[in-house]
Each structure stands twice: as C-alpha cells, then as structure tokens.
Write a protein that holds these residues in place. Structure first.
Motif, PDB file in Angstrom:
ATOM      1  N   ALA A 132       0.834  -1.207   0.000  1.00 27.54           N
ATOM      2  CA  ALA A 132       0.000   0.000   0.000  1.00 27.54           C
ATOM      3  C   ALA A 132       0.869   1.256   0.000  1.00 27.54           C
ATOM      4  CB  ALA A 132      -0.932   0.004   1.207  1.00 27.54           C
ATOM      5  N   SER A 133       1.996   1.210   0.720  1.00 27.61           N
ATOM      6  CA  SER A 133       2.912   2.348   0.757  1.00 27.61           C
ATOM      7  C   SER A 133       3.465   2.643  -0.631  1.00 27.61           C
ATOM      8  CB  SER A 133       4.056   2.060   1.734  1.00 27.61           C
ATOM      9  OG  SER A 133       5.043   3.058   1.664  1.00 27.61           O
ATOM     10  N   THR A 134       3.902   1.612  -1.323  1.00 28.47           N
ATOM     11  CA  THR A 134       4.435   1.784  -2.681  1.00 28.47           C
ATOM     12  C   THR A 134       3.372   2.344  -3.612  1.00 28.47           C
ATOM     13  OG1 THR A 134       6.003  -0.034  -2.372  1.00 28.47           O
ATOM     14  CG2 THR A 134       5.474   0.592  -4.640  1.00 28.47           C
ATOM     15  N   ARG A 135       2.171   1.806  -3.529  1.00 30.90           N
ATOM     16  CA  ARG A 135       1.089   2.258  -4.401  1.00 30.90           C
ATOM     17  C   ARG A 135       0.658   3.685  -4.071  1.00 30.90           C
ATOM     18  NH1 ARG A 135      -0.871   2.987  -9.140  1.00 30.90           N
ATOM     19  NH2 ARG A 135      -3.153   2.891  -9.309  1.00 30.90           N
ATOM     20  N   GLN A 136       0.623   4.024  -2.785  1.00 27.91           N
ATOM     21  CA  GLN A 136       0.208   5.374  -2.400  1.00 27.91           C
ATOM     22  C   GLN A 136       1.150   6.412  -2.983  1.00 27.91           C
ATOM     23  OE1 GLN A 136       1.761   7.719  -0.250  1.00 27.91           O
ATOM     24  NE2 GLN A 136       0.048   9.148  -0.098  1.00 27.91           N
ATOM     25  N   ARG A 137       2.438   6.162  -2.911  1.00 28.55           N
ATOM     26  CA  ARG A 137       3.398   7.138  -3.440  1.00 28.55           C
ATOM     27  C   ARG A 137       3.257   7.270  -4.954  1.00 28.55           C
ATOM     28  NH1 ARG A 137       8.877   5.301  -0.475  1.00 28.55           N
ATOM     29  NH2 ARG A 137       7.711   4.175   1.118  1.00 28.55           N
TER      30      ARG A 137
END
Length: 345
Positions: free
Chosen positions: A282-287
C-alpha cells in the motif's frame, strides 16, 4: 437412611471435583503462555483504519484499493479491514491517542507524531530532500526504520510511510513572490513542532490547527492560508476559499503508517506478517498514486482560478537555517541522522 444418603452425596461430589481437575477443564493458563486468542485457528480479527482525508486522497485510495484486499487475500479472510475516512474517528491527535489506548487498530499520522517521537521531525526539516528518488531511498532503507524504531515503547508501531509530497503555500490575501510577501500572514500549520518552527522562521503568524478544522477556518477567515501538497489542496477543495498558491516546496511531507502496539501484540505471527506485507504494498502504491495525481491536482487548482507564483527559494532557504540549529540544540544526536540523509546518493 438419611445418613447413607448424605455419605453417598458426599462421595459423588468429591468424584466430580477430581474428574474436573483430571481433565484440566478448570485449570488456569501457565504464566507467560500466549493468550488463547493468539492460538485459535481461524479466529476473526477486525482492523479499523482511521483516516483524516476523504476517499479521493491517495492515502485513502491505497488503503481501499491495495491494503484492504491484500490483507483479505493474505489472511484468507481472517482479518476484516474497515476504513473510516474523512475524519470520522476524529483528528490526528484523537486517533493517535486511540491507537495508544488500543481502541483503534491503525491509522496514518503526519508529523503530529513528533509530539511523542521527536525523531520523526527530522523528515520535516526544510529543504532536506533533493527529489522523490532521494525520498524513497531514505524511507525504504535503514534510516526510515531507525526514525520510528522506538515507537513500541510509546504504544505504537510503524508499518512504513505514506507520502504527503512537496508542499506549497496557499492564501486568500496576496500573491507570494518573495519572502516579504509571506510575513504577517496568518498561516495554519499542522500541530507539528517543525512545521510551526519553519513558518515562524519565515515570518508568518502561525496558527496550529487540526486538519478537520481547516476548511472552516479558511472559509471564516480565522486563518489567511495554509501549507500542504497540491493533492490535499485539490481533494479538500481549498481552491474554493483560497486565491493564491506559491510553489515554495519548503518541505516534503510524510505520514507514518501506524498500528496500535497493544492490538499488534494480540495477533498471531502469521497475521502480523500478512498485515506488514500488505502495508508495504500500500505504501508503494500510495506514493505512485500521489505523484501521478500531483500534476492533475495542480491543473485543477489553476482551472478553479487560483493564481500561481514560483518564488526563488534562496532567501527562504537562508531564513530557515535556524530551524536546523534549534533542533541540534535540543537533540545534538539528530545531526548524524540528518548528515546521513543529506549525503545519501
């Protein structure tokens, strides 16, 4: 006859007691053993996630589109994720306290977190990052882990970072072409120490305020302006109550993805691993979402009538140098971490 009845009754009662002890039905768990809740196969868990932003913000989108379904997949439905966006569960300070108490399981918190973990303030230092590649190397490496490693002792645990981007300043009074134009404006900042320090150094009249109170404060003229990334300006419709936007890029903003340590310790290891894995995705996708949206958000703000200026950062950079020195006075040990970040290629 009654005497024999009493004797028989007594023997039956004694037999029942020994039977219960023998089968272990009334025995207490041994000291130090894991709670039965941690061992029960297939036990269901509820994971409530609090968010201050609305459903169009990249943080909430990543939670709904990546984190929620991946947790479902990785735990075979053992964990049910419920996302409460748009400050339904309160402001950031409210939710941080709920996490510490264990009444809320997860949230993402801006450097409001600095009130209890000063090291997170390092990421808010002005003009610290060169670009987004530099940001990713810091957050996803040992420096990013080091910054939040002490949180479990404070009732929290970090699962990574979301991005809040390079920040711009908006206001309803005048265009900002130079440092002098910012001086005297009533600027809302998060309730975060470094944000307050930066805008005091820049000469603004600083008003720390919870995010869920910001739109009405701008609308009613309680504050003249605020500072956030373009995506927050657009998703919160600040263009309705702000006329001017200045690309100062004075700092890069972050959110720490946090869970309640009390709740975390109640989970089986495999569930912890699944949630951690989903949070990283989710962190990778959010950025990625955040960066894709930035150009669109800027375009939307300008199409809604906001007037853009791009002041020379040189005098801004000079003005905020005392923010670094003040940090080192209080926390001399932070200078080594800052130097690591600045030297990272």
């Amino acid at each position: 006859m009654s005497r024999w009845i009493r004797v028989v009754s007594h023997l039956i009662l004694v037999g029942l007691v020994f039977s219960l002890v023998g089968c272990g039905g009334a025995s207490a768990p041994k000291e130090g053993s894991a709670p039965e809740a941690n061992k029960a196969p297939g036990q269901k868990f509820i994971l409530k996630v609090g968010a201050v932003n609305n459903s169009t913000h990249p943080c909430v989108m990543a939670l709904n589109e990546v984190f929620k379904p991946r947790v479902q997949e990785f735990t075979n439905g053992q964990v049910e994720v419920q996302v409460f966006d748009n400050s339904q569960l309160g402001g950031e300070r409210d939710m941080m306290e709920q996490l510490q108490l264990g009444t809320l399981q997860m949230s993402y918190i801006s450097p409001v977190l600095g009130a209890i973990e000063p090291k997170i303030n390092i990421l808010d230092l002005p003009y610290l990052f060169k670009d987004e590649t530099h940001v990713d190397k810091v957050l996803d490496g040992p420096i990013g882990e080091k910054l939040l490693a002490d949180l479990p002792s404070k009732g929290l645990r970090s699962l990574g970072y979301f991005e809040n981007g390079f920040r711009v300043v908006t206001n309803s009074k005048r265009p900002i072409n130079k440092l002098a134009d910012l001086r005297g404006l009533k600027i809302r900042t998060p309730e975060a120490p470094i944000s307050v320090a930066i805008f005091k150094a820049l000469g603004a009249n600083v008003t720390p305020l919870a995010f869920n109170e910001l739109y009405s404060a701008l609308q009613q003229g309680v504050v003249d302006g605020q500072e956030n990334a373009y995506n927050t300006v657009a998703s919160s419709s600040f263009f309705e109550v702000q006329k001017y936007v200045a690309e100062t890029h004075h700092m890069w903003g972050n959110f720490a993805i946090l869970v309640s340590e009390k709740w975390w310790q109640s989970l089986p290891q495999d569930v912890q691993d699944a949630i951690s894995k989903a949070a990283k995705e989710a962190s990778t996708r959010q950025r990625q979402l955040f960066r894709e949206q930035t150009a669109k958000s800027k375009e939307l703000c300008l199409s809604k009538g906001m007037q853009l200026t791009t002041p020379d950062p040189a005098e801004f950079i000079q003005a905020v140098q005392p923010v670094y020195q003040d940090m080192y006075k209080d926390h001399p040990e932070f200078k080594g971490i800052v130097d690591e970040i600045l030297s990272l290629k």
